[in-house]
Write a protein that holds these residues in place. Structure first.
Motif, PDB file in Angstrom:
ATOM      1  N   GLN A   9      -4.803  -9.745  -0.077  1.00  0.00           N
ATOM      2  CA  GLN A   9      -5.720 -10.447   0.819  1.00  0.00           C
ATOM      3  C   GLN A   9      -5.313 -11.908   0.976  1.00  0.00           C
ATOM      4  O   GLN A   9      -5.279 -12.430   2.096  1.00  0.00           O
ATOM      5  CB  GLN A   9      -7.152 -10.346   0.298  1.00  0.00           C
ATOM      6  CG  GLN A   9      -7.738  -8.958   0.427  1.00  0.00           C
ATOM      7  CD  GLN A   9      -9.100  -8.847  -0.240  1.00  0.00           C
ATOM      8  OE1 GLN A   9      -9.572  -9.770  -0.900  1.00  0.00           O
ATOM      9  NE2 GLN A   9      -9.733  -7.700  -0.068  1.00  0.00           N
ATOM     10  N   ASN A  10      -4.972 -12.578  -0.129  1.00  0.00           N
ATOM     11  CA  ASN A  10      -4.531 -13.971  -0.066  1.00  0.00           C
ATOM     12  C   ASN A  10      -3.215 -14.092   0.693  1.00  0.00           C
ATOM     13  O   ASN A  10      -3.000 -15.041   1.439  1.00  0.00           O
ATOM     14  CB  ASN A  10      -4.401 -14.566  -1.464  1.00  0.00           C
ATOM     15  CG  ASN A  10      -5.746 -14.768  -2.122  1.00  0.00           C
ATOM     16  OD1 ASN A  10      -6.753 -14.934  -1.448  1.00  0.00           O
ATOM     17  ND2 ASN A  10      -5.780 -14.729  -3.437  1.00  0.00           N
ATOM     18  N   PHE A  11      -2.324 -13.127   0.497  1.00  0.00           N
ATOM     19  CA  PHE A  11      -1.044 -13.158   1.187  1.00  0.00           C
ATOM     20  C   PHE A  11      -1.241 -13.010   2.695  1.00  0.00           C
ATOM     21  O   PHE A  11      -0.614 -13.698   3.487  1.00  0.00           O
ATOM     22  CB  PHE A  11      -0.111 -12.064   0.661  1.00  0.00           C
ATOM     23  CG  PHE A  11       1.202 -12.040   1.354  1.00  0.00           C
ATOM     24  CD1 PHE A  11       1.468 -11.095   2.313  1.00  0.00           C
ATOM     25  CD2 PHE A  11       2.178 -12.981   1.053  1.00  0.00           C
ATOM     26  CE1 PHE A  11       2.675 -11.073   2.979  1.00  0.00           C
ATOM     27  CE2 PHE A  11       3.384 -12.968   1.705  1.00  0.00           C
ATOM     28  CZ  PHE A  11       3.637 -12.009   2.674  1.00  0.00           C
ATOM     29  N   PHE A  12      -2.124 -12.103   3.111  1.00  0.00           N
ATOM     30  CA  PHE A  12      -2.389 -11.921   4.533  1.00  0.00           C
ATOM     31  C   PHE A  12      -2.960 -13.194   5.134  1.00  0.00           C
ATOM     32  O   PHE A  12      -2.587 -13.597   6.235  1.00  0.00           O
ATOM     33  CB  PHE A  12      -3.334 -10.750   4.777  1.00  0.00           C
ATOM     34  CG  PHE A  12      -2.703  -9.411   4.542  1.00  0.00           C
ATOM     35  CD1 PHE A  12      -1.354  -9.179   4.792  1.00  0.00           C
ATOM     36  CD2 PHE A  12      -3.457  -8.364   4.060  1.00  0.00           C
ATOM     37  CE1 PHE A  12      -0.776  -7.949   4.577  1.00  0.00           C
ATOM     38  CE2 PHE A  12      -2.891  -7.117   3.835  1.00  0.00           C
ATOM     39  CZ  PHE A  12      -1.539  -6.903   4.096  1.00  0.00           C
ATOM     40  N   ILE A  13      -3.857 -13.851   4.418  1.00  0.00           N
ATOM     41  CA  ILE A  13      -4.405 -15.123   4.903  1.00  0.00           C
ATOM     42  C   ILE A  13      -3.286 -16.140   5.048  1.00  0.00           C
ATOM     43  O   ILE A  13      -3.197 -16.865   6.031  1.00  0.00           O
ATOM     44  CB  ILE A  13      -5.522 -15.632   3.951  1.00  0.00           C
ATOM     45  CG1 ILE A  13      -6.732 -14.700   4.034  1.00  0.00           C
ATOM     46  CG2 ILE A  13      -5.899 -17.074   4.267  1.00  0.00           C
ATOM     47  CD1 ILE A  13      -7.770 -14.943   2.962  1.00  0.00           C
ATOM     48  N   LYS A  36      -7.252  -0.616 -17.318  1.00  0.00           N
ATOM     49  CA  LYS A  36      -6.162  -1.529 -16.978  1.00  0.00           C
ATOM     50  C   LYS A  36      -5.654  -1.271 -15.569  1.00  0.00           C
ATOM     51  O   LYS A  36      -5.387  -2.202 -14.813  1.00  0.00           O
ATOM     52  CB  LYS A  36      -5.013  -1.365 -17.990  1.00  0.00           C
ATOM     53  CG  LYS A  36      -3.768  -2.165 -17.681  1.00  0.00           C
ATOM     54  CD  LYS A  36      -3.920  -3.588 -18.149  1.00  0.00           C
ATOM     55  CE  LYS A  36      -2.596  -4.324 -18.060  1.00  0.00           C
ATOM     56  NZ  LYS A  36      -2.478  -5.192 -16.923  1.00  0.00           N
ATOM     57  N   LEU A  37      -5.547  -0.006 -15.203  1.00  0.00           N
ATOM     58  CA  LEU A  37      -5.075   0.342 -13.865  1.00  0.00           C
ATOM     59  C   LEU A  37      -6.068  -0.153 -12.818  1.00  0.00           C
ATOM     60  O   LEU A  37      -5.673  -0.683 -11.780  1.00  0.00           O
ATOM     61  CB  LEU A  37      -4.867   1.857 -13.751  1.00  0.00           C
ATOM     62  CG  LEU A  37      -4.357   2.362 -12.408  1.00  0.00           C
ATOM     63  CD1 LEU A  37      -3.027   1.720 -12.053  1.00  0.00           C
ATOM     64  CD2 LEU A  37      -4.230   3.872 -12.436  1.00  0.00           C
ATOM     65  N   ASN A  45      -6.442  -6.761  -8.900  1.00  0.00           N
ATOM     66  CA  ASN A  45      -5.614  -7.967  -8.811  1.00  0.00           C
ATOM     67  C   ASN A  45      -4.623  -7.882  -7.653  1.00  0.00           C
ATOM     68  O   ASN A  45      -4.406  -8.862  -6.936  1.00  0.00           O
ATOM     69  CB  ASN A  45      -4.860  -8.204 -10.117  1.00  0.00           C
ATOM     70  CG  ASN A  45      -5.769  -8.646 -11.236  1.00  0.00           C
ATOM     71  OD1 ASN A  45      -6.873  -9.138 -10.996  1.00  0.00           O
ATOM     72  ND2 ASN A  45      -5.330  -8.453 -12.466  1.00  0.00           N
ATOM     73  N   LEU A  46      -4.031  -6.720  -7.469  1.00  0.00           N
ATOM     74  CA  LEU A  46      -3.101  -6.536  -6.365  1.00  0.00           C
ATOM     75  C   LEU A  46      -3.827  -6.685  -5.029  1.00  0.00           C
ATOM     76  O   LEU A  46      -3.320  -7.327  -4.106  1.00  0.00           O
ATOM     77  CB  LEU A  46      -2.422  -5.166  -6.452  1.00  0.00           C
ATOM     78  CG  LEU A  46      -1.416  -4.847  -5.355  1.00  0.00           C
ATOM     79  CD1 LEU A  46      -0.252  -5.836  -5.380  1.00  0.00           C
ATOM     80  CD2 LEU A  46      -0.903  -3.427  -5.508  1.00  0.00           C
ATOM     81  N   VAL A 102       0.546   3.475  -2.092  1.00  0.00           N
ATOM     82  CA  VAL A 102       0.979   4.264  -3.248  1.00  0.00           C
ATOM     83  C   VAL A 102      -0.081   4.217  -4.338  1.00  0.00           C
ATOM     84  O   VAL A 102      -0.456   5.246  -4.906  1.00  0.00           O
ATOM     85  CB  VAL A 102       2.345   3.774  -3.773  1.00  0.00           C
ATOM     86  CG1 VAL A 102       2.676   4.401  -5.124  1.00  0.00           C
ATOM     87  CG2 VAL A 102       3.448   4.073  -2.765  1.00  0.00           C
ATOM     88  N   PHE A 103      -0.600   3.015  -4.633  1.00  0.00           N
ATOM     89  CA  PHE A 103      -1.645   2.893  -5.652  1.00  0.00           C
ATOM     90  C   PHE A 103      -2.880   3.703  -5.270  1.00  0.00           C
ATOM     91  O   PHE A 103      -3.416   4.443  -6.090  1.00  0.00           O
ATOM     92  CB  PHE A 103      -2.065   1.424  -5.840  1.00  0.00           C
ATOM     93  CG  PHE A 103      -1.227   0.667  -6.815  1.00  0.00           C
ATOM     94  CD1 PHE A 103      -1.196   1.019  -8.152  1.00  0.00           C
ATOM     95  CD2 PHE A 103      -0.482  -0.417  -6.403  1.00  0.00           C
ATOM     96  CE1 PHE A 103      -0.434   0.317  -9.064  1.00  0.00           C
ATOM     97  CE2 PHE A 103       0.289  -1.128  -7.309  1.00  0.00           C
ATOM     98  CZ  PHE A 103       0.316  -0.766  -8.634  1.00  0.00           C
ATOM     99  N   VAL A 104      -3.319   3.551  -4.038  1.00  0.00           N
ATOM    100  CA  VAL A 104      -4.542   4.221  -3.598  1.00  0.00           C
ATOM    101  C   VAL A 104      -4.360   5.731  -3.635  1.00  0.00           C
ATOM    102  O   VAL A 104      -5.248   6.456  -4.105  1.00  0.00           O
ATOM    103  CB  VAL A 104      -4.950   3.744  -2.186  1.00  0.00           C
ATOM    104  CG1 VAL A 104      -6.062   4.601  -1.610  1.00  0.00           C
ATOM    105  CG2 VAL A 104      -5.387   2.280  -2.249  1.00  0.00           C
TER     106      VAL A 104
END
Length: 124
Positions: free
Chosen positions: A114-118, A101-102, A108-109, A85-87
């Protein structure tokens, strides 16, 4: 594929297939240990009840772990959808049109995902 198509596809429901052999075996084992727990006090074998309770708790812990991994997979799909959605909202716009800011929020998202996938990979 549009972001709304991705969201609609994800919201359409879960893919429920027939139970696997492992699922049948797991359910049979749970039933077996529930029966053993029910009769364990009557069996005259020392520590039999404790062993049965430990085995039943191990099976429950495995079930809980599987449920946690399934929730992590679901969350991973939701995060991918959010990123899409962001992209899609940023496509075709000039960099000057995108508020700083966006840009920072998206970066940041992306780092979080990436950290969550790891993290998810280490769970598997």
């Amino acid at each position: 594929m549009q972001a709304k198509d991705i969201i609609n596809k994800e919201a359409s429901g879960v893919d429920i297939g027939p139970p696997t052999g492992n699922e049948y075996a797991g359910q049979a084992a749970r039933g077996f240990f529930q029966t053993l727990e029910a009769i364990s006090q009557a069996v005259p074998i020392p520590a039999f009840g404790v062993a049965v309770k430990i085995a039943a708790n191990i099976i429950k812990a495995c079930d809980d772990t599987k449920a946690t991994l399934e929730r992590a997979d679901d969350l991973k799909v939701r995060i991918k959808t959010l990123v899409a959605v962001f992209v899609n909202e940023l496509k075709g716009k000039k960099k000057e049109e995108i508020h700083d800011k966006l840009v920072q929020d998206v970066e940041n998202l992306n780092k979080f995902v990436q950290n969550f996938f790891i993290f998810c990979i280490t769970l598997n």
